[in-house]
Design an enzyme around this catalytic site. Sequence first.
Site, PDB file in Angstrom:
ATOM      1  N   ASP A 154      13.181  50.106  14.563  1.00 50.57           N
ATOM      2  CA  ASP A 154      14.641  50.170  14.691  1.00 50.57           C
ATOM      3  C   ASP A 154      15.118  49.661  16.055  1.00 50.57           C
ATOM      4  O   ASP A 154      14.403  49.775  17.045  1.00 50.57           O
ATOM      5  CB  ASP A 154      15.094  51.617  14.476  1.00 50.57           C
ATOM      6  CG  ASP A 154      16.581  51.722  14.193  1.00 50.57           C
ATOM      7  OD1 ASP A 154      17.196  50.700  13.834  1.00 50.57           O
ATOM      8  OD2 ASP A 154      17.134  52.826  14.334  1.00 50.57           O
TER       9      ASP A 154
ATOM     10  N   ASN B  46      19.780  49.741   3.405  1.00 53.90           N
ATOM     11  CA  ASN B  46      20.118  48.539   4.182  1.00 53.90           C
ATOM     12  C   ASN B  46      20.896  47.495   3.366  1.00 53.90           C
ATOM     13  O   ASN B  46      21.449  46.554   3.930  1.00 53.90           O
ATOM     14  CB  ASN B  46      18.865  47.915   4.814  1.00 53.90           C
ATOM     15  CG  ASN B  46      18.289  48.718   5.966  1.00 53.90           C
ATOM     16  OD1 ASN B  46      17.078  48.749   6.196  1.00 53.90           O
ATOM     17  ND2 ASN B  46      19.143  49.391   6.726  1.00 53.90           N
TER      18      ASN B  46
END
Length: 248
Positions: free
Chosen positions: A28, A76
């Site tokens: 991330d 996502n």
Amino acid sequence: MKDKSYDTDLLKLIDFKKLPKHIAIIMDGNGRWAKRKFLPRYFGHQEGMKRVIDIVSASSKLGIDCLTLYAFSTENWKRPEEEIESLMKILVSYIRKELEKLVENNVKLNIIGDISNFPTLARTEVERAIFETENNTGMNLNIALNYGGRDEIIYGIKNLLNDYKLGKINIDNLNSEIFSNYLYTKGQPDPDLLIRPSGELRISNFMLYQIAYTEFWFSDVLWPDFSEDKLYEAIIDFQKRNRRFGGL
Ligand code: IPE
Ligand code: IPE
Ligand code: MG
């Protein structure tokens, strides 16, 4: 500049007899990395891909049995179409660039998640890589694509019910070990160590079933700045912990 002697010092602190068998990473911080440099998010993802190459190679050299990388979650899809497209492009270019090396290093690629709705090109490249690394016996590399922990549990339940319908399973004998064989990570040990860079202190729907007794390691470093050193640091920290699994 990276100081290579630092790597070696950290490496010396790793106890190779107590390596985590399975390391999972929530990769991330790509977008924030790019933003800090006033670049489009795409550049962050591209730099992030380079870290995938470094960390796969470092983990395989260390002798890690299994490495799971969270690359694209079921959530996502909420991102703008052009970002999703660029992530798919990066996936294709990763495979084209790295497949030969994966084969050479005896790495076996496995996908956790459902890529049936991925664009044809991305899907074919992924399937080719799975096929070409199928007989490799070194590190298992799981890439989590369109992966969600909740989706995986439901996928497992559906598989289980199918076997039940076929008379292959007796519900009275069902236990957590048997159930784990209905998941994407079938046959693999649960992660010993979960790493999340970028400063976020959450799981984001990752390996919900498998992390029951996983050790967590968080860092503020953004994924594109993650390095072999950080991986070694996480492992050294992990090795200092006392895992009790509910015992004394
Ligand atoms: C991780 O970086 C890559 C994916 C989730 C695909 P992000 O894109 O989430 O980066 P941040 O969190 O916005 O910085
Ligand atoms: C988790 O990161 C998913 C991946 C790294 C692929 P996100 O950036 O999607 O997670 P949130 O939205 O911060 O929880
Ligand atoms: Mg993020």
